[in-house]
Design a protein around this motif. Sequence first.
Motif, short mmCIF file in Angstrom:
data_model
loop_
_atom_site.label_atom_id
_atom_site.label_comp_id
_atom_site.label_asym_id
_atom_site.label_seq_id
_atom_site.Cartn_x
_atom_site.Cartn_y
_atom_site.Cartn_z
N LEU A 67 -3.89 4.97 -23.15
CA LEU A 67 -3.98 6.41 -22.90
C LEU A 67 -3.61 7.25 -24.12
O LEU A 67 -3.92 8.44 -24.17
CB LEU A 67 -3.08 6.79 -21.72
N ASP A 68 -2.90 6.66 -25.08
CA ASP A 68 -2.40 7.43 -26.22
C ASP A 68 -2.73 6.73 -27.54
O ASP A 68 -2.93 5.51 -27.58
CB ASP A 68 -0.88 7.61 -26.11
N ARG A 69 -2.71 7.51 -28.60
CA ARG A 69 -2.88 6.93 -29.93
C ARG A 69 -1.60 6.19 -30.32
O ARG A 69 -0.48 6.68 -30.07
CB ARG A 69 -3.18 8.04 -30.95
N ARG A 70 -1.78 5.03 -30.94
CA ARG A 70 -0.64 4.18 -31.23
C ARG A 70 -0.74 3.59 -32.63
O ARG A 70 -1.83 3.49 -33.21
CB ARG A 70 -0.54 3.04 -30.20
N ILE A 71 0.42 3.15 -33.12
CA ILE A 71 0.52 2.43 -34.38
C ILE A 71 1.08 1.05 -34.08
O ILE A 71 2.12 0.92 -33.41
CB ILE A 71 1.43 3.16 -35.38
N ALA A 72 0.40 0.02 -34.54
CA ALA A 72 0.80 -1.35 -34.23
C ALA A 72 2.14 -1.71 -34.87
O ALA A 72 2.48 -1.24 -35.97
CB ALA A 72 -0.28 -2.32 -34.70
N ILE A 73 2.89 -2.55 -34.16
CA ILE A 73 4.17 -3.11 -34.64
C ILE A 73 4.02 -4.63 -34.63
O ILE A 73 3.61 -5.21 -33.62
CB ILE A 73 5.34 -2.70 -33.73
N GLU A 74 4.37 -5.28 -35.74
CA GLU A 74 4.24 -6.74 -35.76
C GLU A 74 5.13 -7.36 -36.83
O GLU A 74 5.18 -6.88 -37.96
CB GLU A 74 2.79 -7.14 -35.99
N ASN A 75 5.83 -8.40 -36.43
CA ASN A 75 6.52 -9.28 -37.38
C ASN A 75 6.53 -10.69 -36.78
O ASN A 75 5.77 -10.96 -35.85
CB ASN A 75 7.93 -8.78 -37.71
N ASP A 76 7.38 -11.57 -37.28
CA ASP A 76 7.38 -12.95 -36.78
C ASP A 76 7.86 -13.05 -35.34
O ASP A 76 7.52 -14.00 -34.63
CB ASP A 76 8.29 -13.82 -37.67
N ALA A 77 8.66 -12.10 -34.90
CA ALA A 77 9.29 -12.19 -33.59
C ALA A 77 8.74 -11.20 -32.57
O ALA A 77 8.85 -11.43 -31.36
CB ALA A 77 10.80 -11.97 -33.72
N LEU A 78 8.14 -10.10 -33.02
CA LEU A 78 7.72 -9.02 -32.12
C LEU A 78 6.26 -8.65 -32.35
O LEU A 78 5.73 -8.80 -33.45
CB LEU A 78 8.57 -7.77 -32.34
N TYR A 177 14.52 -8.64 -34.93
CA TYR A 177 14.52 -7.65 -33.85
C TYR A 177 15.20 -6.33 -34.21
O TYR A 177 15.52 -5.55 -33.33
CB TYR A 177 15.22 -8.23 -32.61
N MET A 178 15.44 -6.09 -35.49
CA MET A 178 16.17 -4.88 -35.87
C MET A 178 15.23 -3.85 -36.48
O MET A 178 14.45 -4.14 -37.39
CB MET A 178 17.27 -5.22 -36.87
N PHE A 179 15.34 -2.61 -35.95
CA PHE A 179 14.60 -1.46 -36.48
C PHE A 179 15.58 -0.52 -37.17
O PHE A 179 16.73 -0.38 -36.74
CB PHE A 179 13.89 -0.71 -35.36
N PHE A 180 15.10 0.14 -38.22
CA PHE A 180 15.92 1.09 -38.98
C PHE A 180 15.23 2.45 -38.92
O PHE A 180 14.06 2.58 -39.29
CB PHE A 180 16.07 0.62 -40.43
N ILE A 181 15.96 3.46 -38.45
CA ILE A 181 15.38 4.79 -38.21
C ILE A 181 16.14 5.81 -39.04
O ILE A 181 17.35 6.00 -38.87
CB ILE A 181 15.44 5.14 -36.71
N GLU A 182 15.42 6.46 -39.96
CA GLU A 182 16.01 7.49 -40.82
C GLU A 182 15.36 8.83 -40.45
O GLU A 182 14.16 9.02 -40.65
CB GLU A 182 15.76 7.17 -42.29
N GLN A 183 16.17 9.73 -39.90
CA GLN A 183 15.67 11.04 -39.49
C GLN A 183 16.10 12.10 -40.51
O GLN A 183 17.25 12.08 -40.97
CB GLN A 183 16.20 11.42 -38.11
N ALA A 306 15.98 -4.64 -30.41
CA ALA A 306 15.18 -4.89 -29.22
C ALA A 306 14.62 -6.30 -29.32
O ALA A 306 13.71 -6.56 -30.12
CB ALA A 306 14.05 -3.87 -29.10
N GLY A 307 15.20 -7.22 -28.54
CA GLY A 307 14.72 -8.59 -28.63
C GLY A 307 15.53 -9.57 -27.82
O GLY A 307 16.16 -9.21 -26.82
N ALA A 308 15.50 -10.81 -28.26
CA ALA A 308 16.17 -11.91 -27.56
C ALA A 308 17.61 -12.05 -28.04
O ALA A 308 17.93 -11.77 -29.20
CB ALA A 308 15.42 -13.22 -27.80
N LYS A 309 18.48 -12.49 -27.12
CA LYS A 309 19.90 -12.65 -27.46
C LYS A 309 20.13 -14.02 -28.11
O LYS A 309 20.76 -14.91 -27.53
CB LYS A 309 20.76 -12.47 -26.21
#
Length: 554
Positions: A67-78, A177-183, A306-309
């Motif tokens: 339903l919405d425009r998206r940007i793909a996310i991909e690495n070895d785990a996600l 599983y780690m994202f870094f967000i700089e606002q 966001a991922g597995a423990k």
Amino acid sequence: MKEETKGLTLAVILSVAVIYATNLLFPHKAPAPAPQANQKIEIAEPLTAEQVVIDENPLTSEEAAALDRRIAIENDALKGSLRLKGARFDELYLRKYKETMAADSANIELFSPGGTKNPYYSEFGWLSADKSLKLPDSDTVWSVKGSKLTPETPLVLEWNNGQGLKFVRKISMDKNYMFFIEQAVENNSGKNITLYPYGLISKSNLGRDDSRSVVHEGAIGVVNSKLEEIKYGSLKDGKKKEFESNGGWAGFSDKYWFSSFILDNNSEAKIKFANTGDKLYQADFVGAAQIIAPGSVGTQNLKMFAGAKEIKLLDNYTKQYNIDKFDLAVDFGWYYFLTKPFFYILDFLYNFIGNMGWAILLFAALLRLAMFPIANKSYESMSKMKKVQPKMQELQEKYKDDKVKMQQEVMALYRKEKINPAAGCLPVLLQIPVFFSLYKVLNISIEIRHAPFIGWIKDLSAPDPLTLSVITHLPIPSLLDIGVWPILMGLTMYIQQKLNPAPTNKDQARMFAMMPLIFTFMLGHFASGLVIYWTLSNILSIIQQRVIMKKIGV
């Protein structure tokens, strides 16, 4: 009923209760509500209409994502996507983990969009007390620089509010599983602007009963260096729990999966866990006010997991990014000092052998070796007691009408033969924390999930699948439907019991004789890895005890 029988009956009942539900007997204490913060800004509840109701005819994740425009996310785990409307993380799949062991099983879906059966997402931004100020929200469509978010290619999102404020968000990720967000907020409005950074994770919980789980499932976080574990049930009916914290992290924990936002250390924030709608829950924070002068830039940096423990990975994150108690996202339980080392020993043995089942068996052998001297003294004491049992029976018959005299004579016999009747209890007492620690490891460790052994054991974290109903094709009640390994465990326990001196009291003897049967059915629905461990431990104990009995001449 005789007094000694009453006491034994109570002991047996308590033992059963302990084996079945130690975590229920020692529940996590509900955190005390924190003092109200002085913040004037609070995240509105709900932020969007899709938080209020889970539709009776929900969309699939694929339908909602389209339903919405998206940007793909991909690495070895996600693998997944970021929704540009609201800059929302709402589609993430775990590439290394499947729903079931079937070859065509789908990957575990962690985040899913609003409008689906299990909405689960996160978003970040800014708040203001000035209602006339336009801020990016859940409906804001961001422009993007970059075509795909990978560890090598970060994204830069931008949005201009038309009032002199430009909002810029840089998002990057590692290979796990780690994202870094700089606002950042560029202020070209010609006046001071006061903004508050915020972030949230919203998750559904479709009525699953979390009160009896041996692993914490629900809201979780560390505020002011204190771990807070909050069950969904304590947040029902619009309830919320608020904390003021310097740094810390907060989110939601499932048995094997976990998500959280992670604040920079010493950054002041108000952290809140709340029930935001029917079966929907939210963990959020509002940071301290930032006064952004004309021509300057306000910034905020944070992380999101966001991922597995995966235990070793969480340990590495804890050290690498100095995240306070981040490893406690894994519920190690009361015996943390044993559970975590046990995992690392099992993991080492697994990497050495290549099969978790054999690693568990080798672990059992090593534990028996470590306890060998203590067990030796215990079995010597029990063997001596078995040897003098005919004399004890004579004393009991001789002084059956004089209990005091009988006890005196029995104690005199113990002193003469150099027997310590309490020595036989020591290995059993030592086994209790070992048992519960290993039980916890097999329940919390994703590394053991779907780990095969040999034969019919395809998942050591699940009960033995080769049960009586499978073998006989008869309709057997689930409580009585146990597998082959639990039966083997019960037999070894019965043999081991026969090597010990029987209680002289007939009622006690009958009750003890029932214990192998009781434990067989109790452990019949536990993880097969635990039952395999217990079986080998019994076999090694039988061999050790039999050698000592032969040496003493029993």
